[in-house]
Design an enzyme around this catalytic site. Structure first.
Site, PDB file in Angstrom:
ATOM      1  N   HIS A 140      30.555  11.344  -2.942  1.00  0.00           N
ATOM      2  CA  HIS A 140      31.436  10.482  -3.723  1.00  0.00           C
ATOM      3  C   HIS A 140      30.626   9.234  -4.084  1.00  0.00           C
ATOM      4  CE1 HIS A 140      34.737   7.605  -4.414  1.00  0.00           C
ATOM      5  NE2 HIS A 140      35.573   8.636  -4.473  1.00  0.00           N
ATOM      6  N   ASP A 217      30.856   9.848   5.731  1.00  0.00           N
ATOM      7  CA  ASP A 217      32.036   9.574   4.907  1.00  0.00           C
ATOM      8  C   ASP A 217      33.067  10.637   5.267  1.00  0.00           C
ATOM      9  OD1 ASP A 217      33.999   9.480   2.996  1.00  0.00           O
ATOM     10  OD2 ASP A 217      32.666   9.742   1.275  1.00  0.00           O
ATOM     11  N   GLN A 220      37.710  12.740   3.488  1.00  0.00           N
ATOM     12  CA  GLN A 220      38.412  13.984   3.190  1.00  0.00           C
ATOM     13  C   GLN A 220      38.529  14.887   4.414  1.00  0.00           C
ATOM     14  OE1 GLN A 220      40.066  14.510   0.481  1.00  0.00           O
ATOM     15  NE2 GLN A 220      39.275  12.811  -0.746  1.00  0.00           N
ATOM     16  N   LYS A 243      44.748   7.785   2.256  1.00  0.00           N
ATOM     17  CA  LYS A 243      44.643   9.235   2.068  1.00  0.00           C
ATOM     18  C   LYS A 243      45.262   9.990   3.245  1.00  0.00           C
ATOM     19  CE  LYS A 243      40.228   8.986  -0.447  1.00  0.00           C
ATOM     20  NZ  LYS A 243      40.623   9.067  -1.839  1.00  0.00           N
ATOM     21  N   CYS A 383      34.860  10.822  -9.171  1.00  0.00           N
ATOM     22  CA  CYS A 383      33.860   9.931  -8.572  1.00  0.00           C
ATOM     23  C   CYS A 383      32.710  10.712  -7.955  1.00  0.00           C
ATOM     24  CB  CYS A 383      34.489   8.995  -7.544  1.00  0.00           C
ATOM     25  SG  CYS A 383      35.764   7.932  -8.228  1.00  0.00           S
TER      26      CYS A 383
END
Lengths: 431, 155
Positions: A140, A217, A220, A243, A383
């Protein structure tokens, strides 16, 4: 994973906790929200927790000794404890940030300081010409652009693992990419486009062998599957609150104690200090060192309520539920040869993010047809522009799921998608 | 759905006057950062007339078709007329459905009137046109007449 997916009855019951799911769009059509990867919907428990903070406790945490301030501090720190535990951490291993983007910039900024005289061990966070930062082609922008900027300013070199046409990391050149020169490995746990779950544990181990810092990261992964930061072997882990059923405006940075201890501050000012004199100041221990100014206490309390909500369901069941939906969508798309799925088409190391391309029709146009049926998906490059370039598509449409997503909603997407070939006059290969 | 008029689909499949040609006075490259749509556009201005608009476009049906309609409608017009067309076209797009567009003023541009109901797509319908006015400015044309109105959307 042996957990049972949520039953139809369970999903129907919990959907009642999300008032927004009852609304209609585009002339009375029921909302089919398949954009939880961009931001999830929020249950009333989260909204109530935030409102309750402002109704009963509102005051500045970590300031003053009056009753309200004490209670606000307790609520804020209890939130930290629960949220940190949710990713396998201890209370003092979690820094609250505005969002995951800020969490990652907090880390890249540390390297720009070039070490801090008042913080022992901070010289570890320096980069020079000849040093390398290793990322992946599926990042991302939030886990790419800050590293690009860092390299530009320090003279370090940015390198990356490419992506295979199947949407997996191409690790064939790992021995030349991950070397003694590598000071940082920064990667996504789960791709926000492909749904690919990367082999973080193995890569973290390899990175540590050459002394690199590992930054994950986890935007997700944390909302969709059990994540235990210490056992992944990473040093720092960024995630966003909104999220994972939480409010906007709060994110987290989990870090190993010894890493956070040596990390120089990002934003400076009130709350993050130890002593202040006109000439110079010294700084508080983590996590306060990274939380300048009055914190987003109400959002932290809201996010803690979201974590409680997810834990009551169980993250293994959340994952099983979304895996079943993903399989249903992948099966449906496989029956439509005019659709190309970006990313793995099987369920091995794959999460509930399904990006696809209708050949000959731009993703914006696909999304518009879906939107006309009340189906909300993300369109564009999500992104992750370099990843789309690597896969040779301008843009894609992306469906993502949450605990409240139903199989019927997956079917609604497929039905709406079937209007696309007729509108844009493309061959479907149907007899 | 009103958005995808036949004319838009036609132009997006077979864009008119496409390709980059010489001579030209200015070339610009505009992108829509939210979706990655791109247009490279050249203008050839001679004696105050738009002699040629040539372009290479990569994008959704709305962005490609609107660039195609731009080239069709504006080529051969005076610079003043071209900017007038742009102003009316933009006003229609920004009207949230209130201004259906006047065919006398913007010709086939009226096919894009449905776009004004979808704020997220207005930028698509303006991509080629913004590139065009930018190219005119770079070619030395005074485009101040269009900047006094509502600013371009920042979708």
């Amino acid at each position: 994973m042996s957990a049972n997916p949520l039953s139809e009855k369970e999903v129907a019951a919990l959907r009642g906790d999300f008032p927004i799911l009852a609304r209609t769009v585009r002339g009375g059509k029921p909302l089919v929200y398949l954009d939880s990867g961009a931001t999830s919907q929020k249950p009333t428990a989260v909204l109530d927790a935030e409102r309750d903070f402002y109704t009963r406790l509102n005051s500045a945490p970590h300031r003053g000794a009056h009753a309200l301030s004490e209670e606000a501090t307790a609520a804020y720190e209890s939130a930290r404890e629960r949220i940190s535990a949710f990713v396998g951490g201890r209370p003092d291993e979690l820094v609250f940030t505005k969002n995951a983007t800020e969490s990652l910039n907090l880390v890249t900024h540390a390297f720009l300081m070039g070490g801090h005289p008042a913080i022992p061990g901070s010289e570890r966070f320096t980069l020079d010409e000849g040093d390398e930062v290793l990322v992946t082609e599926m990042e991302h922008h939030a886990n790419l652009v800050p590293w690009q900027e860092l390299c530009r300013r320090t003279g370090a070199t940015l390198r990356w693992f490419p992506v295979t046409p199947e949407g997996r990391l191409d690790l064939s050149d790992i021995d030349t990419l991950l070397t003694e020169r590598t000071k940082v490995l920064a990667l996504a746990h789960v791709s926000n486009v492909l749904g690919t779950v990367n082999p973080v544990q193995m890569l973290a181990e390899r990175a540590h062998q050459v002394g690199a810092l590992v930054v994950l990261d986890a935007c997700q992964s944390v909302p969709h599957m059990p994540v235990d930061a210490p056992s992944l072997g990473v040093d720092l882990l960024a995630f966003s609150g909104h999220k994972m059923l939480g409010p906007m405006g709060i994110g987290g940075l989990w870090g190993r104690s010894e890493v956070l201890d040596a990390l120089p501050p990002f934003l400076t000012g009130g709350s993050m200090i130890e002593t202040v004199r006109m000439e110079a100041s010294t700084y508080a221990a983590p996590p306060q060192r990274f939380e300048a100014g009055v914190p987003m206490a109400a959002q932290a309390v809201g996010l803690a309520a979201a974590v409680d909500y997810l834990q009551a369901i169980g993250m293994d069941r959340v994952h099983a539920h979304e895996a079943a939906l993903t399989e249903r969508l992948l099966d449906g798309l496989a029956q439509r040869p005019w659709v190309r799925v970006l990313g793995p088409t099987d369920m091995v190391d794959r999460s509930g993010t399904v990006a696809f391309d209708v050949e000959g029709v731009h993703a914006h146009d696909v999304g518009q047809i879906l939107d006309d049926a009340g189906v909300a998906v993300r369109v564009g490059h999500h992104c992750a522009w370099p990843l789309h370039r690597a896969l040779r598509v301008t843009a894609s449409a992306r469906a993502t799921f949450g605990i409240y997503t139903t199989p019927a909603e997956v079917d609604a997407l497929l039905t709406a998608l079937d209007r696309v070939p007729a509108v844009f006059g493309i061959e479907t290969g149907a007899r | 759905m009103d958005l995808y008029q036949e004319l838009i689909l036609e132009h997006s499949k077979r864009p008119h006057r496409m390709g980059l040609r010489e001579p030209f006075d200015a070339e610009v490259h505009h992108v829509n950062p939210t979706c990655g749509d791109e247009v490279t556009l050249r203008v050839d201005v001679e004696d105050g007339t738009v002699k040629d608009i040539s372009y290479d476009a990569l994008g959704c049906s709305i962005s490609v078709a609107s660039t195609s309609v731009l080239a069709t409608e504006v080529t051969g017009e005076s610079v003043e007329e071209a900017l007038e067309v742009f102003k009316h076209y933009r006003a229609m797009l920004m009207s949230k459905g209130k201004d259906p567009g006047d065919e006398e003023q913007i010709g086939d541009g009226v096919a894009f009137s449905g776009v004004s109901q979808y704020p997220a797509r207005v930028k698509c319908a303006l991509l080629g046109w913004s590139a065009f006015t930018d190219a005119l400015a770079q070619a030395g044309v005074d485009i101040s007449t269009i900047s006094s109105d509502a600013a371009a959307p920042t979708a």
